[in-house]
Structure formats: structure tokens, C-alpha cells
Enzyme design. Structure first.
Site, PDB file in Angstrom:
ATOM      1  N   ASP A  95      18.197  57.832  -6.985  1.00 17.27           N
ATOM      2  CA  ASP A  95      18.535  57.031  -5.812  1.00 17.27           C
ATOM      3  C   ASP A  95      17.590  57.428  -4.675  1.00 17.27           C
ATOM      4  OD1 ASP A  95      20.223  55.408  -4.037  1.00 17.27           O
ATOM      5  OD2 ASP A  95      20.932  57.335  -3.260  1.00 17.27           O
TER       6      ASP A  95
ATOM      7  N   ASP B 190      18.049  56.365  -0.580  1.00 17.67           N
ATOM      8  CA  ASP B 190      18.731  56.701   0.675  1.00 17.67           C
ATOM      9  C   ASP B 190      19.829  57.732   0.442  1.00 17.67           C
ATOM     10  OD1 ASP B 190      17.088  54.832   1.777  1.00 17.67           O
ATOM     11  OD2 ASP B 190      18.647  53.361   2.225  1.00 17.67           O
TER      12      ASP B 190
ATOM     13  N   ASP C 136      23.755  60.121  -4.544  1.00 20.94           N
ATOM     14  CA  ASP C 136      24.752  60.634  -3.599  1.00 20.94           C
ATOM     15  C   ASP C 136      25.900  59.678  -3.348  1.00 20.94           C
ATOM     16  OD1 ASP C 136      23.094  58.786  -1.998  1.00 20.94           O
ATOM     17  OD2 ASP C 136      24.267  59.566  -0.316  1.00 20.94           O
TER      18      ASP C 136
END
Length: 280
Positions: A19, A21, A221
């Protein structure tokens, strides 16, 4: 950073899916500096680092160029996969192609606007905003916000209605054959795909290229990363400064699950360096 082809002497070859961001990029500043040591080490070992992100292809390609990465890009939460024009990462017939796994944005936006009109839901989506408004919501620059609006396969939205109304909205989305994913800042309306489906497609793709099944680490996250994490052998839940670790279905994953002590790119570097130490 140009990845070299893995060879049969590496047992097994390795892939990293990440991922962006809040994971490779700092949640607030979008800085990737703390992850550079591990990125450089991946480059030297010929391990492809594959972005698997809610971002657009334009955004992802710009960051890949900045980091010197040449590898496939999974964009808009698994809705499409871009294969680079490199023999290291794609067959001759597939180089430079886009594999679409999801729905077209024009269909999603048409459905969303019609449903909002019919039901009176309080929500806003990217299609309602200009670049300045999106920049205000995200902290992106105007140029970055313009790139973020160049979506082709998904529509991010802000839900501003009640929980009861959301359950009804979610039901309507499912009946239409679409799905919702919750990201770090927005809900994402998309087709019947996710980051895990894209990861599995690319693992099969590299298996065909290399003649060996790769060993896979995935890092994320947010809750929209769960399917990707569950599809990897090494699932890294990167600590966030603003929300809990993404939940995983223990029944559906055989992954070794790691939770970083540090946030964002610091945690990314921490986890990748440790894995490389183990597998050298």
C-alpha cells in the site's frame, strides 16, 4: 530502481506488494524517505516492489518514476493492473498493457448519482469536487489532486449520513453488483475486486515468468488492505498514527502476521529489512 529478473537459483523468488498512503508514504506528509534503505536493498536483490494502492495509475506511475521503480502497478484498490514494457515483468504480448479486474468509473458514478438522487443520501464523491476542494480534503498539492481525480475504475466518497442510512446504501450497492471498501480517508465504490485478487493474479503471472511460485510479503495499514494481507505469506500490518491495525480473518489466511512498532515508512523499512535479513 530497475528490478532484475529473479533466477532459479533463488529459492523461492520474492515479491513485495505495498500500500502507499500511510504505509510506504507517511500518512500526513506523504514522505517516503525513511523507507529508502529497504527500497534500495530490494533493488540490489532484484526483488520487485509492487504498488497495490487506491491511487490512480497516473499517481502511481509518477511515484514509481521518482523512486526509480519499474514493476507492475495495481491501482484503484485492485481494479486494474498495469504491466510495464519490460521483459523482466511481462510477456511480450502483455507489456505495457492494462488488465482490468473491476468496473468502469463512468458506470460507478452514474449509479452513485442516481442512487443519491433517489434516496436523498448525504454524501460527496470525487466527481463532485474540483482539484482545490480535493486538495483541501487530503493535503495534496493541486497537481497531485488533479492526478488523483484521473480515476478510471473506482469512485472515492465521503459518507455524511447516518449509520442506518449507510446500511441501506450498502445493501443497494451490493444488489447492483458493486462493493464498498473503507480506506484511510474515504470509502471507495468499485467493482467486484480487491487488492487480494490483484495480488493473486500477479503471483500467477510471475509464476509463469519465473517457473517458480514466488514468496510474497504484503504491507498495509488500512482496512482496504486486508484482502491483500490475507493473500500473502508474510502479512505486515503497518502501524498508523490515526487508526487501528487492519483486521484480518484468521480463518481465511495462512499468513505469518507481523505488526510494526513504527508508523508508516519507518515501519515499512523495519519490516522489509527484517524479512530480507531472514531470507538472504
Amino acid at each position: 530502481m530497475t528490478a532484475r529478473k529473479n533466477t532459479l537459483s533463488e529459492t523461492p523468488p520474492r515479491l513485495i506488494f505495498t500500500d502507499l498512503d500511510g504505509t510506504l508514504l507517511d500518512h500526513h506528509s506523504y514522505d517516503f524517505g525513511p523507507a529508502l534503505p529497504a527500497l534500495e536493498r530490494c533493488r540490489s536483490l532484484g526483488i520487485p516492489v509492487i504498488f497495490n494502492t487506491s491511487k490512480t495509475l497516473e499517481e502511481s506511475q509518477a511515484l514509481a518514476r521518482e523512486l526509480g521503480i519499474e514493476a507492475p502497478l495495481v491501482v484503484e484498490n485492485g481494479s486494474a493492473i498495469w504491466l510495464p514494457a519490460s521483459a523482466q515483468h511481462a510477456t511480450e504480448a502483455a507489456r505495457g498493457k492494462i488488465v482490468v479486474l473491476g468496473a468502469r468509473r463512468s458506470d460507478l458514478v452514474g449509479f452513485l448519482h442516481a442512487l443519491r438522487e433517489q434516496e436523498g443520501y448525504s454524501l460527496q464523491s470525487f466527481s463532485d469536487w474540483d482539484s482545490a476542494t480535493l486538495a483541501a480534503h487530503t493535503g495534496l498539492s493541486l497537481t497531485q489532486a488533479s492526478s488523483a481525480q484521473q480515476r478510471a475504475y473506482s469512485e472515492p466518497l465521503l459518507w455524511q449520513d447516518t449509520e442506518h442510512a449507510f446500511l441501506h446504501f450498502q445493501s443497494r450497492v451490493q444488489r447492483a453488483g458493486y462493493r464498498l471498501l473503507r480506506g484511510g480517508r474515504f470509502l471507495h465504490l468499485l467493482g467486484q475486486t480487491d487488492k487480494g485478487r490483484a495480488l493473486r493474479w500477479l503471483c500467477d503471472h510471475y509464476h509463469g515468468l519465473w517457473g517458480q511460485a514466488p514468496r510474497v510479503m504484503a504491507l498495509g495499514d488500512g482496512q482496504n488492505d486486508s484482502a491483500m494481507l490475507e493473500a500473502a505469506q508474510i502479512a505486515v500490518q503497518v502501524r498508523s498514527p490515526v487508526h487501528p491495525f487492519p483486521t484480518l480473518s484468521r480463518a481465511s489466511t495462512n499468513a505469518r502476521v507481523i505488526q510494526t512498532q513504527l508508523c508508516g515508512p519507518e515501519g515499512w523499512n523495519e519490516a522489509v529489512q527484517a524479512w530480507l535479513d531472514e531470507t538472504q
